[in-house]
Design a protein around this motif. Structure first.
Motif, PDB file in Angstrom:
ATOM      1  N   GLU A   1       0.806  -1.213   0.000  1.00  0.00           N
ATOM      2  CA  GLU A   1       0.000   0.000   0.000  1.00  0.00           C
ATOM      3  C   GLU A   1       0.845   1.271   0.000  1.00  0.00           C
ATOM      4  O   GLU A   1       0.369   2.343  -0.394  1.00  0.00           O
ATOM      5  CB  GLU A   1      -0.922   0.009   1.228  1.00  0.00           C
ATOM      6  N   VAL A   2       2.078   1.183   0.461  1.00  0.00           N
ATOM      7  CA  VAL A   2       2.960   2.345   0.530  1.00  0.00           C
ATOM      8  C   VAL A   2       4.238   2.049  -0.253  1.00  0.00           C
ATOM      9  O   VAL A   2       4.781   0.943  -0.174  1.00  0.00           O
ATOM     10  CB  VAL A   2       3.307   2.691   1.994  1.00  0.00           C
ATOM     11  N   ALA A   3       4.711   3.039  -1.022  1.00  0.00           N
ATOM     12  CA  ALA A   3       5.935   2.877  -1.823  1.00  0.00           C
ATOM     13  C   ALA A   3       5.879   1.591  -2.647  1.00  0.00           C
ATOM     14  O   ALA A   3       6.780   0.744  -2.598  1.00  0.00           O
ATOM     15  CB  ALA A   3       7.172   2.883  -0.926  1.00  0.00           C
ATOM     16  N   THR A   4       4.827   1.438  -3.420  1.00  0.00           N
ATOM     17  CA  THR A   4       4.644   0.242  -4.240  1.00  0.00           C
ATOM     18  C   THR A   4       5.851   0.033  -5.149  1.00  0.00           C
ATOM     19  O   THR A   4       6.228   0.936  -5.896  1.00  0.00           O
ATOM     20  CB  THR A   4       3.369   0.378  -5.092  1.00  0.00           C
ATOM     21  N   PRO A   5       6.483  -1.133  -5.090  1.00  0.00           N
ATOM     22  CA  PRO A   5       7.710  -1.361  -5.875  1.00  0.00           C
ATOM     23  C   PRO A   5       7.409  -1.517  -7.354  1.00  0.00           C
ATOM     24  O   PRO A   5       6.311  -1.899  -7.749  1.00  0.00           O
ATOM     25  CB  PRO A   5       8.273  -2.650  -5.281  1.00  0.00           C
ATOM     26  N   ARG A   6       8.410  -1.209  -8.161  1.00  0.00           N
ATOM     27  CA  ARG A   6       8.286  -1.416  -9.604  1.00  0.00           C
ATOM     28  C   ARG A   6       8.338  -2.916  -9.893  1.00  0.00           C
ATOM     29  O   ARG A   6       9.257  -3.600  -9.453  1.00  0.00           O
ATOM     30  CB  ARG A   6       9.427  -0.716 -10.348  1.00  0.00           C
ATOM     31  N   GLY A   7       7.387  -3.394 -10.644  1.00  0.00           N
ATOM     32  CA  GLY A   7       7.413  -4.791 -11.070  1.00  0.00           C
ATOM     33  C   GLY A   7       8.040  -4.899 -12.436  1.00  0.00           C
ATOM     34  O   GLY A   7       7.341  -5.099 -13.427  1.00  0.00           O
ATOM     35  N   ILE A   8       9.360  -4.782 -12.510  1.00  0.00           N
ATOM     36  CA  ILE A   8      10.011  -4.752 -13.818  1.00  0.00           C
ATOM     37  C   ILE A   8      11.466  -5.162 -13.670  1.00  0.00           C
ATOM     38  O   ILE A   8      12.093  -4.902 -12.638  1.00  0.00           O
ATOM     39  CB  ILE A   8       9.885  -3.337 -14.440  1.00  0.00           C
ATOM     40  N   ALA A   9      12.001  -5.833 -14.667  1.00  0.00           N
ATOM     41  CA  ALA A   9      13.405  -6.214 -14.658  1.00  0.00           C
ATOM     42  C   ALA A   9      14.279  -4.961 -14.598  1.00  0.00           C
ATOM     43  O   ALA A   9      13.904  -3.909 -15.128  1.00  0.00           O
ATOM     44  CB  ALA A   9      13.737  -7.025 -15.908  1.00  0.00           C
TER      45      ALA A   9
END
Length: 400
Positions: free
Chosen positions: A276-284
């Motif tokens: 919910e906070v500082a959602t991480p990037r889902g990417i290589a």
């Protein structure tokens, strides 16, 4: 029905470096790039157009494309999407797959893509090769317009014999998703055993999840020295490892020669819903991969199916997301969806240079930044020296 029109001379085009140029094409290859104004009587005047290498799609799912409306799956969960797709796939026909895949491939062609690598599920239950058979038919139908490579996507619960049958039926590449298996490394070696025995390329869904299993290092070690082309799609987990562990895996990938294919739109959509906070990037980690010298490409992955409800069938959308989410430059991002994608797919390098295949995209824009930012619809697509798509728009505004 319109047919492709061969062209020999292009004049007045703007190249990505800002030069204005005339281009000569013979036998599907670029034979000369001259200063603008050098040629007369051109077949095609490209004044006002940016001339670029055509885009290539290194990671598609044409068998799933455009199925969102029929399925209406839950949003934002990889395993739920898999379950929703499998429920639908149990009832779909070969004709359904063929129709959707053909429609999607032609949309991509109109946007400038002249080569597509598509993963196709080896299905469970009866008739497991329905998707493969449909894509083999589409590949044949569109042979004169597109290069289509078929990856047999064998999940952990797909029998090895069915994967072998998919290759016999016309699939070109071994694929799978070992990170989803109960024993990821065992499943990885199962798939690689088939590829090694058959001598075919490999393109695996790899470590797709912010906390997924890490199989990429084992993949690199097992295939070091292999002659056939190898690649790994997604690699989301690689982007969440600490720097030391990440760089160790990347070093192994570079040494082995595995190409990495990022899939920004689908992974940005699917990953991080629980944060919910500082959602991480889902990417290589694109920048770290490029800095290390890895073979790197990017694809749109899913388009309007249970894994992603959106997508414009346009590689410029993928390039834009690489700039915004991966902090690549615009030039780096376009390479990833064009010449970089072709290289990872094992195709000859295209580009506006003598000796290259004349697979080109002419888009109404003055610069690459403008093209990626605005994604103008006005485009001419050239494959092997022939115009295969031509889109023109008009605009009217009620202003004084």
């Amino acid at each position: 029905m319109p047919t492709a029109r061969a062209v020999r001379t292009l004049t007045g085009a703007t190249l990505s470096d800002g030069r204005a140029a005339d281009v000569v094409i013979e036998d599907g290859l670029i034979v000369a790039v001259e200063t603008a104004g050098s040629l007369t009587g051109a077949d095609l005047d490209l004044s006002g157009h940016l001339l670029l290498p055509a885009t290539a799609e290194p990671h598609a799912h044409l068998d799933k494309a455009l199925s969102w409306d029929a399925i209406r799956p839950p949003m934002g969960d990889l395993r739920a999407a898999i379950a929703a797709w499998r429920g639908y796939a149990a009832t779909m026909t070969t004709a359904d797959v063929e129709a959707r895949a053909r429609t999607q491939a032609l949309r991509m062609l109109a946007a400038g893509t002249t080569a597509i690598r598509t993963h196709v599920d080896v299905l469970l239950g009866e008739a497991p090769l329905r998707g493969i058979e449909a894509l083999v038919a589409v590949r044949e139908q569109l042979h004169d317009l597109l290069d289509i490579q078929i990856v047999a996507l064998a999940g952990p619960d797909v029998p090895t014999a069915h994967l072998e049958a998919a290759l016999d039926a016309g699939a070109d590449v071994v694929g799978g998703a070992s990170h989803l298996a109960d024993d990821p490394i065992a499943d990885l070696h199962r798939l690689l055993d088939v590829a090694e025995r058959r001598g075919v390329p490999v393109d695996l869904h790899t470590d797709e999840g912010l906390a997924a299993a890490v199989t990429l290092g084992a993949y690199a070690r097992r295939t070091a020295g292999w002659a056939q082309n190898r690649s790994a799609g997604h690699c989301v987990r690689l982007g969440t490892l600490d720097v030391g562990a990440r760089d160790e895996v990347i070093a192994g990938v570079v040494a082995s020669g595995i190409g990495i294919i990022a899939n920004p739109i689908t992974n940005l959509y699917l990953q991080g819903w629980g944060e919910e906070v500082a959602t991480p990037r889902g990417i290589a980690p694109a920048r770290a991969l490029r800095a290390a010298g890895a073979r790197f490409a990017a694809g749109a992955d899913n388009v309007r199916d249970p894994f992603n409800p959106l997508g414009r069938s346009d590689a410029l959308e993928t390039a834009m997301l690489l700039v915004a989410a991966s902090h690549l430059t615009v030039d780096e991002a376009y390479v990833a969806v064009s010449t970089g994608a072709r290289e990872v797919m094992g195709l000859p390098a295209a580009g506006v240079v003598p000796g290259a295949p004349a697979d080109l995209l002419a888009i109404r824009a003055g610069s690459l930044v403008e093209a990626v930012a605005d994604a103008p619809a006005d485009r001419l697509v050239i494959r092997r020296g022939a115009i295969v798509a031509d889109t023109r728009t008009s605009r009217w505004l009620a202003i004084g």
